[in-house]
Design a protein around this motif. Structure first.
Motif, short mmCIF file in Angstrom:
data_model
loop_
_atom_site.label_atom_id
_atom_site.label_comp_id
_atom_site.label_asym_id
_atom_site.label_seq_id
_atom_site.Cartn_x
_atom_site.Cartn_y
_atom_site.Cartn_z
N UNK A 198 3.69 12.32 -5.57
CA UNK A 198 4.85 11.85 -4.81
C UNK A 198 4.36 10.67 -3.98
N UNK A 199 5.12 9.58 -4.00
CA UNK A 199 4.72 8.36 -3.30
C UNK A 199 5.62 8.11 -2.09
N UNK A 200 5.03 7.50 -1.06
CA UNK A 200 5.82 6.95 0.03
C UNK A 200 6.48 5.66 -0.41
N UNK A 201 7.25 5.06 0.49
CA UNK A 201 7.97 3.83 0.15
C UNK A 201 7.08 2.61 0.17
N UNK A 202 5.92 2.73 0.76
CA UNK A 202 5.00 1.62 0.78
C UNK A 202 5.06 0.79 2.05
N UNK A 211 0.84 -1.19 0.00
CA UNK A 211 0.00 0.00 0.00
C UNK A 211 0.88 1.25 0.00
N UNK A 212 0.59 2.14 -0.95
CA UNK A 212 1.35 3.39 -1.08
C UNK A 212 0.45 4.57 -0.75
N UNK A 213 0.99 5.48 0.01
CA UNK A 213 0.38 6.76 0.25
C UNK A 213 0.98 7.74 -0.76
N UNK A 214 0.16 8.66 -1.30
CA UNK A 214 0.67 9.57 -2.32
C UNK A 214 -0.03 10.93 -2.21
N UNK A 215 0.64 11.95 -2.73
CA UNK A 215 0.07 13.29 -2.74
C UNK A 215 0.66 14.08 -3.90
#
Lengths: 113, 114
Positions: A102-106, A88-92
């Motif tokens: 821009x994505x987090x590392x997951x 699961x990736x968080x992004x903004x």
């Protein structure tokens, strides 16, 4: 400089229980956030989003909570199912004028039956 | 609707060789993106197109990477010459116009540089 951070690389949950995935961000100008789910050998798929004017958005078993003062959001999955096992990736979007993300590392979620 | 199509799915090359990836976005999606995902990391934007014009290529290593989107539909991403650190999954995504529209990703091309 990581603007979107997912500090937990992995999470293990039993089927039927709640999964909580966390995401922190540093840029207070972010105006909406998205969660993506990725299975092996597939591209990320959009799961749920939330605008910065809200503090909660719900879609079936998935709920995203936003705490702007803490610059923190979380994804709750209730009840968790084995098919939810994925990254699961968080992004903004980095700025209001742009649409790229821009994505987090997951975070790798494993749901056991 | 048909999803974002990418080819090839896998590619193995030696360092200093060249390679090209192809992407066909969802019909009607004006915005197209190329992302690089290194193992254990989140996707990182390489380049963004709006129709056939470049919107953002600030993170594209232009000494070795190039991309084009002729006629505002299909796109190709090229690496020449490849380095070992280019080993990654290259993801193409597209998006329709509209506030809060999400990106739709293809399944990616896994590149291994030996």
């Amino acid at each position: 400089d990581q603007q979107v951070k997912q500090n937990s690389p992995s999470l293990s949950v039993q089927e039927g229980r709640i999964s909580i995935l966390n995401c922190d961000y540093t840029n207070s100008m972010f105006d909406y956030f998205l969660w993506y789910k990725k299975y092996p050998a597939e591209g990320p798929t959009f799961l749920i989003s939330i605008s910065s004017i809200k503090d909660k958005n719900e879609d079936g078993r998935f709920t995203v909570f936003l705490n702007k003062s803490a610059k923190h959001l979380s994804l709750h999955i209730v009840p968790s199912q084995p098919g939810d096992s994925a990254v699961y990736f968080c992004a903004a979007p980095p700025n209001q004028a742009g649409t790229a993300l821009i994505f987090g590392k997951g975070t790798t979620l494993s749901v056991s039956s | 609707e048909a999803g974002v199509a990418q080819s090839p799915r896998y590619k193995i090359i030696e360092k200093r060789q060249s390679v090209a990836f192809w992407c066909n976005p969802i019909s009607g999606h004006a915005t197209l993106y190329w992302y690089q995902q290194i193992l254990g990391q989140g996707p990182k934007l390489l380049i963004q197109f709006q129709n056939n014009g470049v919107v953002d290529d600030s993170q594209l290593p232009k000494d070795r990477f190039s991309a084009e989107r002729l006629k505002g539909v299909d796109s190709t991403l090229k690496i020449q010459p490849a380095k070992l650190e280019d080993s990654a999954v290259y993801l193409c995504a597209s998006r329709r116009t509209g506030i809060f529209s999400p990106l739709h990703f293809g399944n990616g091309t896994r590149l291994t540089v030996t």
